[in-house]
Enzyme design. Structure first.
Site, PDB file in Angstrom:
ATOM      1  N   GLY A   1      28.121 -32.689  -0.926  1.00  0.00           N
ATOM      2  CA  GLY A   1      28.189 -31.283  -1.314  1.00  0.00           C
ATOM      3  C   GLY A   1      28.580 -31.176  -2.781  1.00  0.00           C
TER       4      GLY A   1
ATOM      5  N   GLY B   1      31.159 -25.573  -6.332  1.00  0.00           N
ATOM      6  CA  GLY B   1      32.463 -25.500  -6.998  1.00  0.00           C
ATOM      7  C   GLY B   1      32.449 -24.324  -7.941  1.00  0.00           C
TER       8      GLY B   1
ATOM      9  N   ASP C   1      23.341 -32.382  -2.222  1.00  0.00           N
ATOM     10  CA  ASP C   1      23.056 -31.001  -1.830  1.00  0.00           C
ATOM     11  C   ASP C   1      23.431 -30.047  -2.962  1.00  0.00           C
ATOM     12  OD1 ASP C   1      22.608 -29.115   0.728  1.00  0.00           O
ATOM     13  OD2 ASP C   1      24.230 -28.270  -0.472  1.00  0.00           O
TER      14      ASP C   1
ATOM     15  N   TYR D   1      24.386 -22.564  -7.464  1.00  0.00           N
ATOM     16  CA  TYR D   1      25.586 -23.319  -7.849  1.00  0.00           C
ATOM     17  C   TYR D   1      25.676 -23.540  -9.372  1.00  0.00           C
ATOM     18  CZ  TYR D   1      25.575 -24.561  -2.815  1.00  0.00           C
ATOM     19  OH  TYR D   1      25.546 -24.539  -1.442  1.00  0.00           O
TER      20      TYR D   1
ATOM     21  N   LYS E   1      18.190 -25.294  -3.140  1.00  0.00           N
ATOM     22  CA  LYS E   1      17.917 -24.022  -2.451  1.00  0.00           C
ATOM     23  C   LYS E   1      17.388 -23.011  -3.448  1.00  0.00           C
ATOM     24  CE  LYS E   1      21.930 -25.345   0.210  1.00  0.00           C
ATOM     25  NZ  LYS E   1      22.853 -25.913  -0.795  1.00  0.00           N
TER      26      LYS E   1
ATOM     27  N   HIS F   1      17.956 -19.996   0.845  1.00  0.00           N
ATOM     28  CA  HIS F   1      19.424 -20.076   0.888  1.00  0.00           C
ATOM     29  C   HIS F   1      20.007 -19.187   1.992  1.00  0.00           C
ATOM     30  CE1 HIS F   1      23.020 -21.178  -1.857  1.00  0.00           C
ATOM     31  NE2 HIS F   1      23.436 -21.018  -0.625  1.00  0.00           N
TER      32      HIS F   1
ATOM     33  N   SER G   1      18.326 -22.048   5.526  1.00  0.00           N
ATOM     34  CA  SER G   1      19.786 -22.121   5.579  1.00  0.00           C
ATOM     35  C   SER G   1      20.323 -20.771   6.025  1.00  0.00           C
ATOM     36  CB  SER G   1      20.333 -22.483   4.191  1.00  0.00           C
ATOM     37  OG  SER G   1      21.742 -22.584   4.216  1.00  0.00           O
TER      38      SER G   1
ATOM     39  N   LYS H   1      31.921 -32.132   0.427  1.00  0.00           N
ATOM     40  CA  LYS H   1      31.965 -31.994  -1.025  1.00  0.00           C
ATOM     41  C   LYS H   1      33.264 -32.587  -1.533  1.00  0.00           C
ATOM     42  CE  LYS H   1      33.812 -29.770  -4.731  1.00  0.00           C
ATOM     43  NZ  LYS H   1      35.260 -29.494  -5.013  1.00  0.00           N
ATOM     44  N   SER H   2      33.179 -33.400  -2.573  1.00  0.00           N
ATOM     45  CA  SER H   2      34.392 -33.796  -3.277  1.00  0.00           C
ATOM     46  C   SER H   2      34.030 -34.186  -4.695  1.00  0.00           C
ATOM     47  CB  SER H   2      35.096 -34.963  -2.572  1.00  0.00           C
ATOM     48  OG  SER H   2      36.286 -35.251  -3.263  1.00  0.00           O
TER      49      SER H   2
ATOM     50  N   ASN I   1      36.554 -35.883  -6.183  1.00  0.00           N
ATOM     51  CA  ASN I   1      37.663 -36.834  -6.287  1.00  0.00           C
ATOM     52  C   ASN I   1      37.153 -38.202  -5.798  1.00  0.00           C
ATOM     53  OD1 ASN I   1      39.795 -38.415  -5.077  1.00  0.00           O
ATOM     54  ND2 ASN I   1      41.171 -36.648  -5.267  1.00  0.00           N
TER      55      ASN I   1
ATOM     56  N   ASN J   1      35.067 -40.347   2.439  1.00  0.00           N
ATOM     57  CA  ASN J   1      34.170 -39.498   3.233  1.00  0.00           C
ATOM     58  C   ASN J   1      32.903 -40.235   3.667  1.00  0.00           C
ATOM     59  OD1 ASN J   1      35.992 -37.406   2.925  1.00  0.00           O
ATOM     60  ND2 ASN J   1      34.831 -36.350   1.337  1.00  0.00           N
TER      61      ASN J   1
HETATM   62  N1  LIG Z   1      23.833 -23.375   2.480  1.00  0.00           N
HETATM   63  C1  LIG Z   1      24.926 -22.678   2.263  1.00  0.00           C
HETATM   64  O1  LIG Z   1      24.927 -21.447   2.311  1.00  0.00           O
HETATM   65  C2  LIG Z   1      26.210 -23.404   1.958  1.00  0.00           C
HETATM   66  C3  LIG Z   1      27.445 -22.732   2.044  1.00  0.00           C
HETATM   67  C4  LIG Z   1      28.609 -23.458   1.777  1.00  0.00           C
HETATM   68  C5  LIG Z   1      28.536 -24.782   1.420  1.00  0.00           C
HETATM   69  N2  LIG Z   1      27.319 -25.416   1.325  1.00  0.00           N
HETATM   70  C6  LIG Z   1      27.194 -26.863   0.939  1.00  0.00           C
HETATM   71  O2  LIG Z   1      28.091 -27.600   1.753  1.00  0.00           O
HETATM   72  C7  LIG Z   1      28.994 -28.325   0.922  1.00  0.00           C
HETATM   73  C8  LIG Z   1      30.336 -28.478   1.603  1.00  0.00           C
HETATM   74  O3  LIG Z   1      30.975 -27.231   1.782  1.00  0.00           O
HETATM   75  P1  LIG Z   1      32.335 -26.912   1.021  1.00  0.00           P
HETATM   76  O4  LIG Z   1      32.262 -27.467  -0.343  1.00  0.00           O
HETATM   77  O5  LIG Z   1      32.600 -25.471   1.158  1.00  0.00           O
HETATM   78  O6  LIG Z   1      33.439 -27.573   1.930  1.00  0.00           O
HETATM   79  P2  LIG Z   1      33.932 -29.016   2.434  1.00  0.00           P
HETATM   80  O7  LIG Z   1      33.050 -30.107   1.981  1.00  0.00           O
HETATM   81  O8  LIG Z   1      34.179 -28.800   3.881  1.00  0.00           O
HETATM   82  O9  LIG Z   1      35.350 -29.111   1.732  1.00  0.00           O
HETATM   83  C9  LIG Z   1      35.463 -29.282   0.353  1.00  0.00           C
HETATM   84  C10 LIG Z   1      36.948 -29.198  -0.002  1.00  0.00           C
HETATM   85  O10 LIG Z   1      37.664 -30.250   0.643  1.00  0.00           O
HETATM   86  C11 LIG Z   1      38.263 -31.105  -0.308  1.00  0.00           C
HETATM   87  N3  LIG Z   1      38.085 -32.477   0.230  1.00  0.00           N
HETATM   88  C12 LIG Z   1      36.946 -33.217   0.217  1.00  0.00           C
HETATM   89  N4  LIG Z   1      37.132 -34.394   0.839  1.00  0.00           N
HETATM   90  C13 LIG Z   1      38.413 -34.391   1.273  1.00  0.00           C
HETATM   91  C14 LIG Z   1      39.193 -35.339   1.969  1.00  0.00           C
HETATM   92  N5  LIG Z   1      38.677 -36.503   2.357  1.00  0.00           N
HETATM   93  N6  LIG Z   1      40.493 -35.033   2.242  1.00  0.00           N
HETATM   94  C15 LIG Z   1      40.995 -33.839   1.845  1.00  0.00           C
HETATM   95  N7  LIG Z   1      40.300 -32.906   1.183  1.00  0.00           N
HETATM   96  C16 LIG Z   1      39.021 -33.181   0.887  1.00  0.00           C
HETATM   97  C17 LIG Z   1      37.536 -30.842  -1.612  1.00  0.00           C
HETATM   98  O11 LIG Z   1      38.383 -31.012  -2.740  1.00  0.00           O
HETATM   99  P3  LIG Z   1      38.063 -32.113  -3.906  1.00  0.00           P
HETATM  100  O12 LIG Z   1      36.696 -31.832  -4.442  1.00  0.00           O
HETATM  101  O13 LIG Z   1      39.160 -31.874  -4.884  1.00  0.00           O
HETATM  102  O14 LIG Z   1      38.159 -33.439  -3.204  1.00  0.00           O
HETATM  103  C18 LIG Z   1      37.186 -29.354  -1.477  1.00  0.00           C
HETATM  104  O15 LIG Z   1      38.302 -28.556  -1.783  1.00  0.00           O
HETATM  105  C19 LIG Z   1      29.037 -27.502  -0.368  1.00  0.00           C
HETATM  106  O16 LIG Z   1      29.571 -28.243  -1.441  1.00  0.00           O
HETATM  107  C20 LIG Z   1      27.589 -27.129  -0.508  1.00  0.00           C
HETATM  108  O17 LIG Z   1      26.851 -28.212  -1.059  1.00  0.00           O
HETATM  109  C21 LIG Z   1      26.168 -24.748   1.595  1.00  0.00           C
HETATM  110  C1  LIG Z   2      42.343 -37.304  -4.759  1.00  0.00           C
HETATM  111  O1  LIG Z   2      42.361 -37.559  -3.379  1.00  0.00           O
HETATM  112  C2  LIG Z   2      43.519 -38.305  -2.952  1.00  0.00           C
HETATM  113  C3  LIG Z   2      43.282 -38.614  -1.467  1.00  0.00           C
HETATM  114  O2  LIG Z   2      43.125 -37.429  -0.726  1.00  0.00           O
HETATM  115  C4  LIG Z   2      44.754 -37.473  -3.210  1.00  0.00           C
HETATM  116  O3  LIG Z   2      45.911 -38.216  -2.801  1.00  0.00           O
HETATM  117  C5  LIG Z   2      44.835 -37.154  -4.690  1.00  0.00           C
HETATM  118  O4  LIG Z   2      45.943 -36.288  -4.919  1.00  0.00           O
HETATM  119  C6  LIG Z   2      43.562 -36.464  -5.140  1.00  0.00           C
HETATM  120  N1  LIG Z   2      43.578 -36.291  -6.607  1.00  0.00           N
HETATM  121  C7  LIG Z   2      43.417 -35.119  -7.174  1.00  0.00           C
HETATM  122  C8  LIG Z   2      43.435 -35.123  -8.673  1.00  0.00           C
HETATM  123  O5  LIG Z   2      43.268 -34.090  -6.536  1.00  0.00           O
END
Ligand SMILES: NC(=O)c1ccc[n+]([C@@H]2O[C@H](COP(=O)([O-])OP(=O)(O)OC[C@H]3O[C@@H](n4cnc5c(N)ncnc54)[C@H](OP(=O)(O)O)[C@@H]3O)[C@@H](O)[C@H]2O)c1
Ligand SMILES: *[C@@H]1O[C@H](CO)[C@@H](O)[C@H](O)[C@H]1NC(C)=O
Ligand SMILES: *[C@@H]1O[C@H](CO)[C@@H](O)[C@H](O)[C@H]1NC(C)=O
Ligand SMILES: *[C@@H]1O[C@H](CO)[C@@H](O)[C@H](O)[C@H]1NC(C)=O
Length: 328
Positions: free
Chosen positions: A44, A47, A72, A77, A106, A139, A174, A276-277, A279, A286
């Site tokens: 993902g 942002g 994606d 975006y 999209k 979308h 979508s 999505k990340s 980091n 993931n």
């Molecule tokens: N088609 C649509 O209408 C639609 C709608 C929404 C989303 N999407 C797509 O789906 C993707 C995912 O959705 P999303 O971005 O809303 O949500 P998500 O992937 O469920 O969550 C992303 C959030 O979780 C954090 N994160 C990621 N991995 C983590 C981990 N292992 N442990 C703890 N926190 C973690 C990320 O922060 P960091 O980046 O700081 O790690 C970010 O804040 C989007 O990026 C987009 O590409 C599509």
């Molecule tokens: C990156 O992810 C790690 C593991 O979840 C977390 O401990 C760390 O604080 C994150 N770094 C930032 C800059 O968010």
């Protein structure tokens, strides 16, 4: 009874999943209804749009080097050009070939007619610096900009044109519900290959996932972490964390993290998660989910975390809140 049937039908053993090597994500693909093979894990990239220039390119490079093959994005975006820079970088350095990547984008939500589709797609291709996308989606079926001529069925016909011109290898939708899907099926030549919808432990979406899967429409699961991660724009006061006992217990059983159990849960439901990340640590964790598998009973236990509340509602003040938060 119906609920039990749904639980079971929501757990398809995906006979079309294909893997040649158990650990590398690049070798895990699924057969779409159009005959193309799609990688079963997607990165993902949504942002805050004003941060995209700094965050997105390094994240995409990190992910592709780690083994992700699907990215994606969306015109909305405002990050396609940075993803394009990352694609050029990894291909030039010989990390992957274009054919090994799967780029999903999209259409802009302002595209409301058949005639506007090709121009919008060519615009995305230019930013992405590629000459075809692997998958392009409508979308949302909703007329978000109140356009006088909007009809997602006509937009779909434009995507059929794009596929015939080979500007898109696969085409999908979508945020479509049963009604929208049925209208497409009744009035077009090509069945959508995918429906990208919200699916996660706090919004399990069992009925719609089962309906898509019954039609051989592959589900891409967005917002895979649901309310387990902070959602600063959400107007719903949902309390949820990765500390749920069932997730902790399964993580301990498999020697994994709760976030990895959640990604695996979505794959084991036969869907393609889109975590999505930006980091690097999380990008790696993931995707480290190809060496274990949940049982049917475990999937049903995670389904019980359902709160039936979406992170993303495409209407009213909820829509305005996330549009404003991200800067779409
Ligand atoms: N088609 C649509 O209408 C639609 C709608 C929404 C989303 N999407 C797509 O789906 C993707 C995912 O959705 P999303 O971005 O809303 O949500 P998500 O992937 O469920 O969550 C992303 C959030 O979780 C954090 N994160 C990621 N991995 C983590 C981990 N292992 N442990 C703890 N926190 C973690 C990320 O922060 P960091 O980046 O700081 O790690 C970010 O804040 C989007 O990026 C987009 O590409 C599509
Ligand atoms: C990156 O992810 C790690 C593991 O979840 C977390 O401990 C760390 O604080 C994150 N770094 C930032 C800059 O968010
Ligand atoms: C789904 O589509 C693929 C590709 O056309 C086909 O091989 C497969 O049999 C279909 N599966 C079902 C359940 O119809
Ligand atoms: C799908 O959404 C439309 C609104 O866009 C609504 O009119 C219709 O009733 C919904 N169908 C289902 C099955 O939820």
């Amino acid at each position: 009874m119906f609920a039990i049937l749904l639980q079971i039908s929501a757990i398809v053993t995906v006979s079309t999943v294909h893997a040649t090597d158990s650990v590398s994500p690049s070798s895990h693909t699924m057969l779409l209804n159009d005959g193309n093979r799609i990688p079963i894990l997607s990165l993902g990239t949504v942002g805050k749009t004003n941060m995209a220039d700094k965050l997105v390119k390094p994240a995409v490079i990190e992910a592709i080097e780690a083994g992700y093959r699907q990215i994606d994005t969306a015109a909305a975006y405002k990050n396609e050009e940075y993803i394009g820079e990352a694609i050029v970088d990894v291909i030039n350095r010989g990390i992957v070939t274009r054919e090994e990547l799967w780029i999903t984008t999209k259409l802009p939500c302002k595209v409301g007619t058949r005639e506007e589709v090709l121009l919008a797609l060519r615009n995305s291709l230019k930013k992405l610096k590629i000459d075809y996308v692997d998958l392009i989606l409508i979308h949302s079926p909703d007329n978000l900009y109140h356009l006088p001529e909007y009809d997602y069925l006509n937009v779909w016909k434009g995507l059929e044109d794009a596929k015939k011109l080979n500007l898109a290898r696969s085409i999908g939708v979508s945020n479509f519900n049963n009604t929208h899907i049925n209208r497409i099926l009744a009035n077009s030549d090509i069945i959508p290959a995918t429906n990208e919808i919200e699916v996660n432990p706090t919004y399990t979406n069992l009925e719609l996932v089962a309906y898509c899967q019954s039609l051989n429409i592959t589900v891409l699961s967005y917002a895979p972490f649901g309310f387990m991660v902070p959602r600063p724009f959400s107007l719903d006061p949902i309390e949820s964390t990765f500390e749920e006992p069932i997730l902790i217990q399964l993580a301990q059983k498999y020697g994994k993290l709760p976030c990895q159990v959640v990604i695996r849960y979505l794959i084991d439901r036969g869907t393609i998660p889109i975590p999505k990340s930006v980091n690097a640590t999380r990008i790696h964790s993931n995707m480290d989910i190809f060496d274990f598998k949940l049982t049917t009973e475990e999937i049903i236990l995670i389904n019980e975390l359902n709160q039936d509340v979406k992170v993303y509602h495409f209407h009213g003040k909820h829509l305005l809140a996330f549009v404003e938060y991200y800067g779409f």
